[in-house]
Design a protein around this motif. Structure first.
Motif, PDB file in Angstrom:
ATOM      1  N   TYR A 162       5.474   6.240  -5.925  1.00  0.00           N
ATOM      2  CA  TYR A 162       4.295   6.460  -4.746  1.00  0.00           C
ATOM      3  C   TYR A 162       3.208   5.156  -5.778  1.00  0.00           C
ATOM      4  CZ  TYR A 162       1.881  10.328  -5.986  1.00  0.00           C
ATOM      5  OH  TYR A 162       1.273  11.361  -6.394  1.00  0.00           O
ATOM      6  N   ILE A 163       2.285   4.191  -4.846  1.00  0.00           N
ATOM      7  CA  ILE A 163       1.241   4.333  -5.653  1.00  0.00           C
ATOM      8  C   ILE A 163       0.476   4.859  -4.504  1.00  0.00           C
ATOM      9  CG2 ILE A 163       0.426   2.448  -5.887  1.00  0.00           C
ATOM     10  CD1 ILE A 163       3.076   0.777  -7.001  1.00  0.00           C
ATOM     11  N   ASP A 164      -0.992   5.098  -4.616  1.00  0.00           N
ATOM     12  CA  ASP A 164      -1.953   5.370  -3.688  1.00  0.00           C
ATOM     13  C   ASP A 164      -2.932   4.299  -3.296  1.00  0.00           C
ATOM     14  OD1 ASP A 164      -1.790   8.894  -4.620  1.00  0.00           O
ATOM     15  OD2 ASP A 164      -2.357   7.658  -6.906  1.00  0.00           O
ATOM     16  N   LEU A 165      -2.926   3.783  -4.488  1.00  0.00           N
ATOM     17  CA  LEU A 165      -3.602   2.799  -3.310  1.00  0.00           C
ATOM     18  C   LEU A 165      -3.017   1.390  -3.560  1.00  0.00           C
ATOM     19  CD1 LEU A 165      -6.166   1.401  -1.743  1.00  0.00           C
ATOM     20  CD2 LEU A 165      -7.530   1.375  -3.710  1.00  0.00           C
ATOM     21  N   TYR A 166      -2.566   0.075  -3.025  1.00  0.00           N
ATOM     22  CA  TYR A 166      -1.838  -1.088  -3.476  1.00  0.00           C
ATOM     23  C   TYR A 166      -2.604  -2.000  -2.932  1.00  0.00           C
ATOM     24  CZ  TYR A 166       2.016  -4.064  -5.204  1.00  0.00           C
ATOM     25  OH  TYR A 166       3.120  -4.655  -5.672  1.00  0.00           O
ATOM     26  N   LEU A 219       5.359  -0.986   3.290  1.00  0.00           N
ATOM     27  CA  LEU A 219       5.130   0.097   2.763  1.00  0.00           C
ATOM     28  C   LEU A 219       4.202   1.567   2.887  1.00  0.00           C
ATOM     29  CD1 LEU A 219       4.316  -2.511  -0.837  1.00  0.00           C
ATOM     30  CD2 LEU A 219       6.729  -1.686   0.669  1.00  0.00           C
ATOM     31  N   VAL A 220       3.900   0.970   3.298  1.00  0.00           N
ATOM     32  CA  VAL A 220       2.721   2.691   3.767  1.00  0.00           C
ATOM     33  C   VAL A 220       3.708   3.291   4.449  1.00  0.00           C
ATOM     34  CG1 VAL A 220       0.718   3.964   4.935  1.00  0.00           C
ATOM     35  CG2 VAL A 220       0.067   1.551   3.290  1.00  0.00           C
ATOM     36  N   ARG A 252       0.424   4.526  -0.684  1.00  0.00           N
ATOM     37  CA  ARG A 252      -0.054   5.347   0.667  1.00  0.00           C
ATOM     38  C   ARG A 252      -1.462   4.681   0.657  1.00  0.00           C
ATOM     39  NH1 ARG A 252      -0.043  11.167  -2.582  1.00  0.00           N
ATOM     40  NH2 ARG A 252       1.906  11.453  -1.939  1.00  0.00           N
ATOM     41  N   TYR A 253      -2.148   3.540   0.224  1.00  0.00           N
ATOM     42  CA  TYR A 253      -2.754   2.959   1.290  1.00  0.00           C
ATOM     43  C   TYR A 253      -3.428   1.298   1.088  1.00  0.00           C
ATOM     44  CZ  TYR A 253      -5.085   8.099   1.514  1.00  0.00           C
ATOM     45  OH  TYR A 253      -5.480   9.123   1.517  1.00  0.00           O
ATOM     46  N   VAL A 254      -3.885   0.900   1.682  1.00  0.00           N
ATOM     47  CA  VAL A 254      -3.967  -0.040   1.499  1.00  0.00           C
ATOM     48  C   VAL A 254      -5.623  -1.100   1.122  1.00  0.00           C
ATOM     49  CG1 VAL A 254      -3.703  -3.150   2.145  1.00  0.00           C
ATOM     50  CG2 VAL A 254      -2.243  -0.476   3.127  1.00  0.00           C
ATOM     51  N   THR A 263      -7.287  -5.948  11.204  1.00  0.00           N
ATOM     52  CA  THR A 263      -6.786  -6.292  12.372  1.00  0.00           C
ATOM     53  C   THR A 263      -5.523  -5.197  12.572  1.00  0.00           C
ATOM     54  OG1 THR A 263      -5.809  -7.857  12.571  1.00  0.00           O
ATOM     55  CG2 THR A 263      -7.816  -7.815  13.025  1.00  0.00           C
ATOM     56  N   VAL A 264      -4.722  -6.071  11.486  1.00  0.00           N
ATOM     57  CA  VAL A 264      -2.739  -5.355  10.807  1.00  0.00           C
ATOM     58  C   VAL A 264      -2.819  -4.365  10.787  1.00  0.00           C
ATOM     59  CG1 VAL A 264      -1.326  -6.165   9.790  1.00  0.00           C
ATOM     60  CG2 VAL A 264      -2.552  -7.503  10.429  1.00  0.00           C
ATOM     61  N   CYS A 265      -4.138  -3.144   9.796  1.00  0.00           N
ATOM     62  CA  CYS A 265      -4.006  -1.911   9.267  1.00  0.00           C
ATOM     63  C   CYS A 265      -4.890  -1.002   8.809  1.00  0.00           C
ATOM     64  CB  CYS A 265      -2.981  -1.783   8.489  1.00  0.00           C
ATOM     65  SG  CYS A 265      -2.884  -2.465   6.778  1.00  0.00           S
ATOM     66  N   SER A 266      -5.136   0.111   8.304  1.00  0.00           N
ATOM     67  CA  SER A 266      -6.281   0.531   8.029  1.00  0.00           C
ATOM     68  C   SER A 266      -6.540  -0.129   6.598  1.00  0.00           C
ATOM     69  CB  SER A 266      -6.083   2.033   8.115  1.00  0.00           C
ATOM     70  OG  SER A 266      -7.696   2.813   7.718  1.00  0.00           O
TER      71      SER A 266
END
Length: 329
Positions: free
Chosen positions: A120-124, A145-146, A152-154, A169-172
């Motif tokens: 996993y990657i923490d922040l992509y 992917l989340v 884990r985070y975008v 508006t799409v995701c956090s």
């Protein structure tokens, strides 16, 4: 010292480690020393390790994988993607087009996982906004992917206010990575207020203006790497900016710290929602930068810095014109 990255994000080190320079971005580096530097960062609690799949075409990720072997749980891996490479005018490979296509991102992440030897990657983070692909589609792919537990985070990087709002508006969106320093303060007018309104954390890269604010350069000939192409390091700009560095040195001496530590402390003083990722490829620089979290700037200190070095005082743009076009999209 840790800070929350965004309203609903993770707790990470206030001072992270930018790893790009370990893969030849700013002159040669020693792999053994680079690995030891990453290991020392983790010992110090500086767990935010920033890389990209295009740093030396994956070499940087492979380097990090060696340093975090057996210590994955101590590292917060921040990976940027979307920057393609293409042959330049002299035939050498260099930065090419940007891709925000969902299929590209879904494919790229698995190569990063393989090179990093992690599941996993923490922040992509999408490195730049692709003008040919609606940002909603790009972020939609990252959101998927989340959901699958792959990341884990975008994050976003160098995005405009409009793109940031659409993406949210799409995701956090956990973080915006963008250049921010005493010399790069364009974000203060619109971008910083916007991400604060949306609960997005700021990852400030190049907080030392690629080493200039540390005072290590005395003349243009001291620069023997890619920085020679950056306007702030050229001609009259260099000498005008060098005068500002001398001012920083005076302030730092009065404060009992180094110029680099003063510059980093200034970034951290701009808000608890900001972390910074100075690049280091040697342990001594890492330790110097890490100690900046112990430099406390009073309101009087900040007012003095502002009076001497207000926004916009630096001479020259931060990138050559052809790269400036990819910012704020």
């Amino acid at each position: 010292m840790n800070r929350e990255l965004g309203t609903n994000g993770p707790s990470v080190s206030a001072i992270g480690l930018g790893c790009m320079g370990m893969s030849g971005a700013y002159g040669q580096s020693d792999e053994k020393e680079a690995i030891s530097t990453i290991e020392r960062a983790l010992e110090l609690g500086n767990n935010f390790l920033d890389t990209a799949d295009y740093y030396a075409v994956g070499h940087n990720e492979e380097l990090i994988s060696k340093a975090i072997n057996g210590k994955r749980n101590k590292a917060f891996l921040s990976v940027k993607t979307g920057q393609l490479y293409a042959p330049g005018p002299n035939g050498a490979m260099g930065p090419g087009p940007i891709s925000g296509h969902p299929d590209y991102l879904r494919n790229a992440v698995f190569y990063s996982l393989r090179r990093l030897k992690t599941d996993y990657i923490d922040l992509y983070t999408q490195a730049r906004v692709d003008p040919a692909v609606p940002i909603e589609e790009t972020i939609g792919a990252l959101s998927d992917l989340v959901q699958k537990g792959i990341i884990r985070y975008v994050g976003l990087s160098e995005a405009s206010v409009d793109s940031i709002r659409k993406a949210a508006t799409v995701c956090s969106i956990t973080a915006l990575q963008i250049e921010y320093s005493l010399w790069s303060r364009d974000i203060e007018a619109q971008i910083l207020p916007t991400i604060r309104q949306l609960g997005i954390g700021l990852v400030a890269y190049a907080p030392l203006s690629r080493g200039f604010l540390s005072g290590e350069f005395k003349k243009p000939e001291d620069i023997k790497d890619s920085r020679v192409n950056m306007p702030r390091y050229q001609g009259d700009n260099f000498f005008k900016n060098l005068e500002l560095v001398e001012t920083i040195k005076t302030l730092a001496t009065a404060k009992g710290c180094t110029p680099a530590q003063l510059a980093l402390a200034w970034v951290l003083a701009q808000g608890d929602d900001i972390i910074t990722i100075p690049g280091s490829k040697r342990i001594n620089h890492l330790e110097e930068n890490s100690a900046a979290e112990n430099v406390i700037l009073t309101q009087e200190d900040l007012q003095s810095i502002e009076a001497i070095m207000p926004a916009g005082i630096v001479s020259g743009t931060r990138y050559p014109e052809r790269f400036m076009n990819a910012l704020n999209r």
